[in-house]
Design a protein around this motif. Structure first.
Motif, PDB file in Angstrom:
ATOM      1  N   GLY A   1      43.523  53.669  31.501  1.00 28.26           N
ATOM      2  CA  GLY A   1      42.765  52.460  31.766  1.00 28.26           C
ATOM      3  C   GLY A   1      41.468  52.727  32.509  1.00 28.26           C
ATOM      4  N   THR A   2      41.503  53.653  33.452  1.00 30.09           N
ATOM      5  CA  THR A   2      40.299  53.993  34.213  1.00 30.09           C
ATOM      6  C   THR A   2      39.187  54.474  33.297  1.00 30.09           C
ATOM      7  N   HIS A   3      39.549  55.249  32.277  1.00 29.07           N
ATOM      8  CA  HIS A   3      38.567  55.739  31.312  1.00 29.07           C
ATOM      9  C   HIS A   3      37.917  54.574  30.568  1.00 29.07           C
ATOM     10  N   ALA A   4      38.729  53.640  30.083  1.00 31.67           N
ATOM     11  CA  ALA A   4      38.189  52.472  29.381  1.00 31.67           C
ATOM     12  C   ALA A   4      37.305  51.639  30.303  1.00 31.67           C
ATOM     13  N   LEU A   5      37.750  51.432  31.533  1.00 29.73           N
ATOM     14  CA  LEU A   5      36.979  50.653  32.498  1.00 29.73           C
ATOM     15  C   LEU A   5      35.652  51.332  32.820  1.00 29.73           C
ATOM     16  N   SER A   6      35.688  52.645  32.974  1.00 27.55           N
ATOM     17  CA  SER A   6      34.472  53.391  33.282  1.00 27.55           C
ATOM     18  C   SER A   6      33.447  53.244  32.159  1.00 27.55           C
TER      19      SER A   6
ATOM     20  N   TYR B   1      68.116  61.225  35.856  1.00 27.16           N
ATOM     21  CA  TYR B   1      68.726  62.176  36.790  1.00 27.16           C
ATOM     22  C   TYR B   1      67.719  62.747  37.785  1.00 27.16           C
ATOM     23  N   VAL B   2      66.457  62.399  37.626  1.00 25.59           N
ATOM     24  CA  VAL B   2      65.389  62.954  38.463  1.00 25.59           C
ATOM     25  C   VAL B   2      65.260  62.141  39.746  1.00 25.59           C
ATOM     26  N   THR B   3      64.990  62.831  40.864  1.00 17.03           N
ATOM     27  CA  THR B   3      64.725  62.150  42.138  1.00 17.03           C
ATOM     28  C   THR B   3      63.226  62.167  42.410  1.00 17.03           C
ATOM     29  N   PRO B   4      62.560  61.010  42.422  1.00 18.14           N
ATOM     30  CA  PRO B   4      61.111  60.994  42.661  1.00 18.14           C
ATOM     31  C   PRO B   4      60.765  61.426  44.079  1.00 18.14           C
ATOM     32  N   GLU B   5      59.688  62.180  44.189  1.00 18.70           N
ATOM     33  CA  GLU B   5      59.192  62.646  45.479  1.00 18.70           C
ATOM     34  C   GLU B   5      57.699  62.348  45.585  1.00 18.70           C
ATOM     35  N   PRO B   6      57.196  62.050  46.783  1.00 15.68           N
ATOM     36  CA  PRO B   6      55.755  61.838  46.948  1.00 15.68           C
ATOM     37  C   PRO B   6      54.971  63.092  46.584  1.00 15.68           C
ATOM     38  N   TRP B   7      53.802  62.908  45.972  1.00 17.59           N
ATOM     39  CA  TRP B   7      52.965  64.062  45.603  1.00 17.59           C
ATOM     40  C   TRP B   7      51.503  63.664  45.605  1.00 17.59           C
ATOM     41  N   ALA B   8      50.642  64.674  45.562  1.00 25.11           N
ATOM     42  CA  ALA B   8      49.192  64.453  45.603  1.00 25.11           C
ATOM     43  C   ALA B   8      48.715  64.106  44.197  1.00 25.11           C
ATOM     44  N   MET B   9      48.798  62.842  43.839  1.00 25.04           N
ATOM     45  CA  MET B   9      48.447  62.378  42.499  1.00 25.04           C
ATOM     46  C   MET B   9      46.929  62.357  42.347  1.00 25.04           C
ATOM     47  N   PRO B  10      46.385  62.901  41.234  1.00 25.87           N
ATOM     48  CA  PRO B  10      44.923  62.949  41.056  1.00 25.87           C
ATOM     49  C   PRO B  10      44.283  61.573  41.158  1.00 25.87           C
TER      50      PRO B  10
ATOM     51  N   ASP C   1      31.538  61.392  44.554  1.00 24.93           N
ATOM     52  CA  ASP C   1      30.598  62.524  44.533  1.00 24.93           C
ATOM     53  C   ASP C   1      30.962  63.467  43.387  1.00 24.93           C
ATOM     54  N   TYR C   2      30.941  62.926  42.197  1.00 25.12           N
ATOM     55  CA  TYR C   2      31.288  63.686  41.003  1.00 25.12           C
ATOM     56  C   TYR C   2      30.126  63.651  40.016  1.00 25.12           C
ATOM     57  N   CYS C   3      29.987  64.723  39.236  1.00 22.28           N
ATOM     58  CA  CYS C   3      29.013  64.714  38.152  1.00 22.28           C
ATOM     59  C   CYS C   3      29.376  63.599  37.181  1.00 22.28           C
ATOM     60  N   GLY C   4      28.421  62.740  36.882  1.00 22.55           N
ATOM     61  CA  GLY C   4      28.673  61.660  35.936  1.00 22.55           C
ATOM     62  C   GLY C   4      29.083  60.356  36.568  1.00 22.55           C
ATOM     63  N   SER C   5      29.248  60.319  37.895  1.00 19.56           N
ATOM     64  CA  SER C   5      29.560  59.046  38.546  1.00 19.56           C
ATOM     65  C   SER C   5      28.314  58.167  38.567  1.00 19.56           C
ATOM     66  N   MET C   6      28.504  56.879  38.813  1.00 16.69           N
ATOM     67  CA  MET C   6      27.362  55.980  38.908  1.00 16.69           C
ATOM     68  C   MET C   6      26.433  56.388  40.043  1.00 16.69           C
ATOM     69  N   LYS C   7      27.038  56.828  41.122  1.00 17.95           N
ATOM     70  CA  LYS C   7      26.245  57.287  42.261  1.00 17.95           C
ATOM     71  C   LYS C   7      25.337  58.436  41.856  1.00 17.95           C
TER      72      LYS C   7
ATOM     73  N   TYR D   1      39.901  49.413  42.270  1.00 16.86           N
ATOM     74  CA  TYR D   1      41.121  50.214  42.264  1.00 16.86           C
ATOM     75  C   TYR D   1      40.798  51.669  42.595  1.00 16.86           C
ATOM     76  N   ASP D   2      41.726  52.340  43.259  1.00 23.26           N
ATOM     77  CA  ASP D   2      41.492  53.674  43.804  1.00 23.26           C
ATOM     78  C   ASP D   2      40.796  54.627  42.827  1.00 23.26           C
ATOM     79  N   THR D   3      41.343  54.780  41.628  1.00 27.72           N
ATOM     80  CA  THR D   3      40.794  55.768  40.698  1.00 27.72           C
ATOM     81  C   THR D   3      39.418  55.356  40.182  1.00 27.72           C
TER      82      THR D   3
END
Length: 418
Positions: A92-97, A348-357, A128-134, A118-120
């Motif tokens: 969705g972020t890609h479409a919104l961008s 059967y998986v146990t979710p754990e917090p992680w550094a999501m992009p 501060d990324y190449c291609g951002s509006m900034k 929204y965060d992303t």
């Protein structure tokens, strides 16, 4: 002998009580579903859908009649001049961008009138990324909500600036503790903007909101909307992709951002995925209502367990998201564990917090889905930060969604008892 999911009798009884209380509210949801299903069927009939549209293309994707017809169907459903529906949108972020870049150039300013995006998506605007509006010299301003409501006087004052070329509205709450906007409220914002600015494009992030009401933001003044196909409009069948719908010139400009200037929507093969996009759209009004019923059930069950929920089970719904404020990390984790345990995939998986992009905080996510990350399927996620609010959404069927909620409630109550 058949096996059943192990849930305590006390939680099952709580679930039955909760369901009895919310059942009277289902009639209105079914009316909305009926109207939106009729709208989808009318668009299918108008555009003469047949199975020859499902074949798909490879390579460049020139003359993909199925793809181009689906664009017309989306435009008809959303009441717009044009639409761009592509599996080439990675999320969705890609479409919104792409949609945001359709209306601005260097020296212009974007105005967000519902607080921070929204965060992303913030990476697209001010990152501060190449291609951002900034990086392109596009400015940014925002008007925060006032007591949780759109601040119409402040919006009018800010939108009057002639440098404002895009007014951005986020329909859903994202990772914010705020209410979701109704289409009527979005219409009021559009009207306020148009009183002071007739040239700026008005864009709505429509993620999570499609088919929750009988009309869409483009029918009350929005010039362009965008969203993800692995949310509401994909009906749980779309394997990936996103859509943009709105004014023809803006949709065309967005298509150049998706592919390349001068190519736009003329290229983009569908690789045999058309049938899933068509069938998913056909299912979307029904599946969206299944998700809302699941959210209402979640609200009532968790409220009975003593947690603060938003919206309340009885309140009108304008998206598929349900928030539960846990106030502490442990019940939040237990809730996500229960949702994961109730999933058809990776239970059967146990979710754990992680550094999501794309996120500043670690995120915990329960998402045992047929399509990875599809939030129209039952899922729950949350940034691991105070006040430890969980965002639950989806549920392809109300019956399976109920079981996921009951498992989550069971895990929380058992952990408390230890």
């Amino acid at each position: 002998m058949s096996e059943y999911i192990k849930i305590s009798p006390e939680i099952r009884a709580l679930g039955r009580e909760a369901e009895r209380e919310i059942r009277p509210y289902f009639e209105r949801l079914e009316e909305i579903c009926d109207r939106n299903t009729e709208k989808v069927l009318a668009a299918f009939a108008k555009n003469r859908v047949s199975d020859n549209l499902f074949a798909g293309t490879t390579g460049y994707g020139y003359d993909d009649y199925g793809r181009d017809t689906l664009d017309k169907i989306y435009a008809d459903i959303f009441g717009t001049e044009a639409a761009l529906v592509r599996i080439g949108f990675v999320n969705g972020t890609h479409a919104l961008s792409c949609a945001m870049f359709s209306a601005v150039k260097t020296g212009d300013t974007v105005l967000s009138v519902t607080g921070p995006a929204y965060d992303t998506l913030q990476n697209t605007i001010t990152g501060d990324y190449c291609g951002s509006m900034k990086s392109y010299g596009i400015g940014y301003r925002q008007v925060d909500l006032k007591n949780g409501e759109p601040d119409l006087p402040a919006i009018k004052a800010a939108a009057a600036d002639e440098n404002i070329k895009l007014v951005f509205i986020q329909r859903s709450r994202g990772y914010g503790v705020r209410k979701t906007l109704s289409v009527e409220e979005i219409g009021e914002i559009c009207k306020a903007v148009r009183e002071v600015n007739t040239t700026a494009a008005i864009m709505v992030d429509n993620c999570y909101g499609e088919f929750t009401e009988e009309i869409e933001p483009t029918q009350v003044g929005a010039d362009i909307i965008a969203g993800s196909l692995i949310k509401n409009p994909g009906g749980g069948l779309a394997p990936t992709g996103g859509y943009i719908a709105g004014r023809a010139d803006l949709v065309e400009n967005a298509s150049y951002k998706l592919t390349a200037p001068g190519i736009g929507g003329e290229c983009g093969c569908t690789m045999g995925q058309n049938r899933l996009l068509y069938q998913g759209l056909f299912m979307a009004p029904h599946v969206t209502m299944q998700a809302i019923k699941t959210a209402m059930f979640c609200a009532k069950v968790m409220e009975k367990l003593g947690y603060e929920v938003s919206p309340k089970a009885e309140e009108p719904r304008y998206d598929i998201i349900q928030t539960i404020a846990f106030g502490a990390p442990d019940p939040l984790r237990r809730f996500c564990e229960g949702i994961q345990a109730g999933a058809p995939v990776d239970s059967y998986v146990t979710p754990e917090p992680w550094a999501m992009p794309g996120y500043d905080d670690q995120v915990i996510m329960a998402a045992g889905a047929f399509v990875q990350g599809a939030s129209i399927e039952l899922s729950a996620d949350a940034p691991m930060r105070e006040p430890y609010v969980c965002y639950m959404q989806g549920g392809l069927t109300y019956e399976s969604g109920k079981l996921g909620i009951l498992l989550a409630a069971d895990k929380i109550t058992k952990a408390k008892a230890q």
